[in-house]
Design a protein around this motif. Structure first.
Motif, PDB file in Angstrom:
ATOM      1  N   SER A  62     -15.329   0.339 -46.859  1.00  0.00           N
ATOM      2  CA  SER A  62     -15.434   0.113 -48.293  1.00  0.00           C
ATOM      3  C   SER A  62     -15.826   1.386 -49.038  1.00  0.00           C
ATOM      4  CB  SER A  62     -16.479  -0.975 -48.571  1.00  0.00           C
ATOM      5  OG  SER A  62     -16.654  -1.188 -49.954  1.00  0.00           O
ATOM      6  N   ILE A  63     -15.302   1.534 -50.254  1.00  0.00           N
ATOM      7  CA  ILE A  63     -15.693   2.621 -51.145  1.00  0.00           C
ATOM      8  C   ILE A  63     -16.025   2.024 -52.513  1.00  0.00           C
ATOM      9  CG2 ILE A  63     -14.317   4.393 -49.977  1.00  0.00           C
ATOM     10  CD1 ILE A  63     -12.195   4.029 -52.166  1.00  0.00           C
ATOM     11  N   SER A  64     -16.693   2.794 -53.339  1.00  0.00           N
ATOM     12  CA  SER A  64     -17.075   2.325 -54.674  1.00  0.00           C
ATOM     13  C   SER A  64     -15.986   2.661 -55.689  1.00  0.00           C
ATOM     14  CB  SER A  64     -18.396   2.991 -55.097  1.00  0.00           C
ATOM     15  OG  SER A  64     -18.728   2.620 -56.420  1.00  0.00           O
ATOM     16  N   VAL A  65     -15.410   1.620 -56.295  1.00  0.00           N
ATOM     17  CA  VAL A  65     -14.366   1.786 -57.305  1.00  0.00           C
ATOM     18  C   VAL A  65     -14.691   0.913 -58.510  1.00  0.00           C
ATOM     19  CG1 VAL A  65     -11.920   1.441 -57.859  1.00  0.00           C
ATOM     20  CG2 VAL A  65     -12.574   2.303 -55.603  1.00  0.00           C
ATOM     21  N   SER A  66     -14.755   1.506 -59.682  1.00  0.00           N
ATOM     22  CA  SER A  66     -15.009   0.741 -60.903  1.00  0.00           C
ATOM     23  C   SER A  66     -13.711   0.113 -61.406  1.00  0.00           C
ATOM     24  CB  SER A  66     -15.590   1.654 -61.993  1.00  0.00           C
ATOM     25  OG  SER A  66     -16.828   2.198 -61.582  1.00  0.00           O
ATOM     26  N   ASN A  67     -13.850  -1.038 -62.052  1.00  0.00           N
ATOM     27  CA  ASN A  67     -12.694  -1.759 -62.592  1.00  0.00           C
ATOM     28  C   ASN A  67     -12.562  -1.480 -64.089  1.00  0.00           C
ATOM     29  OD1 ASN A  67     -11.854  -5.248 -63.174  1.00  0.00           O
ATOM     30  ND2 ASN A  67     -10.493  -3.574 -62.659  1.00  0.00           N
ATOM     31  N   TYR A  68     -11.376  -1.063 -64.528  1.00  0.00           N
ATOM     32  CA  TYR A  68     -11.125  -0.793 -65.942  1.00  0.00           C
ATOM     33  C   TYR A  68      -9.925  -1.596 -66.438  1.00  0.00           C
ATOM     34  CZ  TYR A  68     -14.271   3.107 -65.170  1.00  0.00           C
ATOM     35  OH  TYR A  68     -15.372   3.857 -64.835  1.00  0.00           O
ATOM     36  N   LYS A  69     -10.096  -2.265 -67.531  1.00  0.00           N
ATOM     37  CA  LYS A  69      -9.015  -3.034 -68.148  1.00  0.00           C
ATOM     38  C   LYS A  69      -7.978  -2.089 -68.735  1.00  0.00           C
ATOM     39  CE  LYS A  69      -8.283  -6.164 -72.091  1.00  0.00           C
ATOM     40  NZ  LYS A  69      -8.973  -6.939 -73.163  1.00  0.00           N
ATOM     41  N   GLN A  70      -6.705  -2.292 -68.357  1.00  0.00           N
ATOM     42  CA  GLN A  70      -5.657  -1.442 -68.915  1.00  0.00           C
ATOM     43  C   GLN A  70      -5.557  -1.689 -70.417  1.00  0.00           C
ATOM     44  OE1 GLN A  70      -2.672  -3.576 -66.325  1.00  0.00           O
ATOM     45  NE2 GLN A  70      -1.363  -3.245 -68.123  1.00  0.00           N
ATOM     46  N   GLU A  71      -5.407  -0.614 -71.180  1.00  0.00           N
ATOM     47  CA  GLU A  71      -5.465  -0.704 -72.634  1.00  0.00           C
ATOM     48  C   GLU A  71      -4.123  -1.030 -73.277  1.00  0.00           C
ATOM     49  OE1 GLU A  71      -7.235   3.005 -73.688  1.00  0.00           O
ATOM     50  OE2 GLU A  71      -9.162   2.508 -72.757  1.00  0.00           O
ATOM     51  N   ARG A  96      -7.664   5.956 -63.314  1.00  0.00           N
ATOM     52  CA  ARG A  96      -9.061   6.062 -63.769  1.00  0.00           C
ATOM     53  C   ARG A  96      -9.992   5.361 -62.774  1.00  0.00           C
ATOM     54  NH1 ARG A  96     -12.930   4.447 -68.135  1.00  0.00           N
ATOM     55  NH2 ARG A  96     -13.521   6.428 -69.121  1.00  0.00           N
ATOM     56  N   GLN A  97      -9.545   4.231 -62.244  1.00  0.00           N
ATOM     57  CA  GLN A  97     -10.338   3.527 -61.238  1.00  0.00           C
ATOM     58  C   GLN A  97     -10.523   4.391 -59.996  1.00  0.00           C
ATOM     59  OE1 GLN A  97      -9.208  -1.128 -62.315  1.00  0.00           O
ATOM     60  NE2 GLN A  97      -8.121  -0.134 -60.643  1.00  0.00           N
ATOM     61  N   SER A  98      -9.443   5.015 -59.537  1.00  0.00           N
ATOM     62  CA  SER A  98      -9.541   5.886 -58.355  1.00  0.00           C
ATOM     63  C   SER A  98     -10.444   7.078 -58.616  1.00  0.00           C
ATOM     64  CB  SER A  98      -8.145   6.361 -57.938  1.00  0.00           C
ATOM     65  OG  SER A  98      -7.367   5.286 -57.456  1.00  0.00           O
ATOM     66  N   LEU A  99     -10.335   7.658 -59.812  1.00  0.00           N
ATOM     67  CA  LEU A  99     -11.188   8.804 -60.145  1.00  0.00           C
ATOM     68  C   LEU A  99     -12.660   8.410 -60.210  1.00  0.00           C
ATOM     69  CD1 LEU A  99      -9.071  10.676 -62.861  1.00  0.00           C
ATOM     70  CD2 LEU A  99      -9.475  11.370 -60.484  1.00  0.00           C
ATOM     71  N   SER A 100     -12.942   7.142 -60.501  1.00  0.00           N
ATOM     72  CA  SER A 100     -14.341   6.695 -60.540  1.00  0.00           C
ATOM     73  C   SER A 100     -14.974   6.826 -59.156  1.00  0.00           C
ATOM     74  CB  SER A 100     -14.438   5.246 -61.038  1.00  0.00           C
ATOM     75  OG  SER A 100     -14.018   4.315 -60.050  1.00  0.00           O
ATOM     76  N   PHE A 101     -14.183   6.620 -58.108  1.00  0.00           N
ATOM     77  CA  PHE A 101     -14.679   6.814 -56.743  1.00  0.00           C
ATOM     78  C   PHE A 101     -15.038   8.280 -56.517  1.00  0.00           C
ATOM     79  CE2 PHE A 101     -13.030   8.588 -52.683  1.00  0.00           C
ATOM     80  CZ  PHE A 101     -14.106   8.253 -51.888  1.00  0.00           C
ATOM     81  N   HIS A 102     -14.140   9.183 -56.915  1.00  0.00           N
ATOM     82  CA  HIS A 102     -14.380  10.613 -56.700  1.00  0.00           C
ATOM     83  C   HIS A 102     -15.558  11.113 -57.536  1.00  0.00           C
ATOM     84  CE1 HIS A 102     -10.903  11.277 -54.159  1.00  0.00           C
ATOM     85  NE2 HIS A 102     -10.186  10.546 -55.000  1.00  0.00           N
ATOM     86  N   LYS A 103     -15.691  10.590 -58.744  1.00  0.00           N
ATOM     87  CA  LYS A 103     -16.814  10.978 -59.596  1.00  0.00           C
ATOM     88  C   LYS A 103     -18.133  10.567 -58.942  1.00  0.00           C
ATOM     89  CE  LYS A 103     -18.943   9.962 -64.105  1.00  0.00           C
ATOM     90  NZ  LYS A 103     -19.526  11.299 -64.305  1.00  0.00           N
ATOM     91  N   SER A 104     -18.174   9.329 -58.436  1.00  0.00           N
ATOM     92  CA  SER A 104     -19.384   8.829 -57.784  1.00  0.00           C
ATOM     93  C   SER A 104     -19.681   9.608 -56.508  1.00  0.00           C
ATOM     94  CB  SER A 104     -19.208   7.343 -57.452  1.00  0.00           C
ATOM     95  OG  SER A 104     -20.308   6.853 -56.715  1.00  0.00           O
ATOM     96  N   LYS A 105     -18.660   9.864 -55.706  1.00  0.00           N
ATOM     97  CA  LYS A 105     -18.850  10.564 -54.440  1.00  0.00           C
ATOM     98  C   LYS A 105     -19.315  11.997 -54.653  1.00  0.00           C
ATOM     99  CE  LYS A 105     -16.385  12.104 -50.288  1.00  0.00           C
ATOM    100  NZ  LYS A 105     -15.073  12.212 -49.604  1.00  0.00           N
ATOM    101  N   SER A 106     -18.742  12.668 -55.644  1.00  0.00           N
ATOM    102  CA  SER A 106     -19.064  14.079 -55.882  1.00  0.00           C
ATOM    103  C   SER A 106     -20.359  14.275 -56.655  1.00  0.00           C
ATOM    104  CB  SER A 106     -17.926  14.752 -56.651  1.00  0.00           C
ATOM    105  OG  SER A 106     -17.829  14.235 -57.973  1.00  0.00           O
ATOM    106  N   GLY A 107     -20.777  13.221 -57.358  1.00  0.00           N
ATOM    107  CA  GLY A 107     -21.963  13.356 -58.201  1.00  0.00           C
ATOM    108  C   GLY A 107     -21.697  14.173 -59.450  1.00  0.00           C
ATOM    109  N   SER A 108     -20.442  14.325 -59.806  1.00  0.00           N
ATOM    110  CA  SER A 108     -20.062  15.130 -60.965  1.00  0.00           C
ATOM    111  C   SER A 108     -20.594  14.518 -62.260  1.00  0.00           C
ATOM    112  CB  SER A 108     -18.537  15.243 -61.048  1.00  0.00           C
ATOM    113  OG  SER A 108     -18.136  15.872 -62.243  1.00  0.00           O
ATOM    114  N   SER A 109     -20.996  15.371 -63.168  1.00  0.00           N
ATOM    115  CA  SER A 109     -21.469  14.913 -64.478  1.00  0.00           C
ATOM    116  C   SER A 109     -20.316  14.829 -65.480  1.00  0.00           C
ATOM    117  CB  SER A 109     -22.546  15.863 -65.010  1.00  0.00           C
ATOM    118  OG  SER A 109     -22.017  17.176 -65.159  1.00  0.00           O
ATOM    119  N   ALA A 110     -19.134  15.247 -65.068  1.00  0.00           N
ATOM    120  CA  ALA A 110     -17.973  15.221 -65.957  1.00  0.00           C
ATOM    121  C   ALA A 110     -17.552  13.789 -66.240  1.00  0.00           C
ATOM    122  CB  ALA A 110     -16.808  15.983 -65.325  1.00  0.00           C
TER     123      ALA A 110
END
Length: 265
Positions: free
Chosen positions: A77-86, A97-111
């Motif tokens: 399992s990995i951490s992925v946030s759910n985002y409603k398509q606009e 954006r959901q996939s990038l949420s995993f990378h943001k969490s894993k990297s600890g990036s402030s971006a």
């Protein structure tokens, strides 16, 4: 590392199509057929071959070690946030954006995560939907920001393999267990039981895999960005096969419909 190549334009009229409201646009968020340059195809194929080889070696090591890490089964399992398509045709950018949420969490990036609008632009998404090549390029545009430059995303099919189910399962287990990336899959939704026969071409992000040795049940956790709460959310779907309903059949049938790749991982 292979250099990312910008894919052939999907047609200026397609890419420049204006955004429309939900009522005016199609629910299909993925193109069926897309052009690609020979150079990009070659580089992508080499990348996928490397990924598949790594997955095969990982599987061999698990078998050699007797899969003793968890006697009751396998769970990754990995951490992925759910985002409603606009927009109705923005499942691709939302899945990115959901996939990038995993990378943001894993990297600890402030971006901050890019908006769906930005991602739609980078992916070349139009009212006709997205191409998987476009989603790959949109993801890899943030490889430095979120520190996954050593593991760029590529695109792949499954229908051309002798055992599509095994190929799909191997890829998903490998990337999730090693927390390499958050795979995006293109599905034909009618083959997922929770869609009740509704038929659209749609992108989801995968966040987990489960296999119970005692029951033999295999499941995939799909993070669905659908704009309707009826379908949106994180759902455990059966893995299935090419002949039984579930994630594999949904991906396999989407693959058989056209040339747009069905895996971005």
């Amino acid at each position: 590392m292979k250099k990312n190549i910008i894919p052939l334009a999907l047609g200026l009229s397609l890419l420049m199509a204006p955004a429309t409201s939900f009522a005016e646009s199609s629910e299909n968020g993925a193109l069926t057929d897309v052009p690609i340059s020979n150079l990009e195809q070659q580089e992508n194929d080499e990348l996928i071959a490397e990924k598949d080889k790594a997955a095969e070696e990982w599987e061999k090591n698990k078998i050699k070690n007797g899969n003793k890490a968890n006697a009751s089964g396998q769970y990754y399992s990995i951490s992925v946030s759910n985002y409603k398509q606009e927009r109705t045709y923005w499942c691709g950018p939302a899945a990115v954006r959901q996939s990038l949420s995993f990378h943001k969490s894993k990297s600890g990036s402030s971006a901050s995560l890019p908006s769906q609008s930005t991602l739609a632009s980078k992916a070349g998404t139009s009212t006709a939907g997205s191409s998987s090549y476009g989603l790959k390029n949109a993801l890899n545009a943030y490889k430095s920001t979120y520190k996954f430059s050593s593991n760029p995303y590529g695109t792949a099919d499954i229908a051309g393999y002798s055992n599509p189910t095994s190929k799909f399962e191997s890829r998903i287990k490998y990337v999730l267990s090693n927390k390499i990336n958050a795979p995006i899959v293109l599905i034909t939704s009618e083959f997922l039981p929770r869609y009740g026969g509704k038929d659209i071409r749609h992108y989801n992000t995968i966040s987990a895999y489960s296999y119970s040795y005692s029951t033999g049940k295999k499941s995939i956790k799909m993070v669905d960005p659908h704009y309707s709460s009826t379908y949106r959310g994180a759902h455990w779907d059966p893995l299935g096969s090419t002949t039984s309903n579930g994630v594999v059949k949904a991906v396999y049938e989407a693959d058989r419909e056209g040339s747009n790749p069905v895996m971005v991982y």
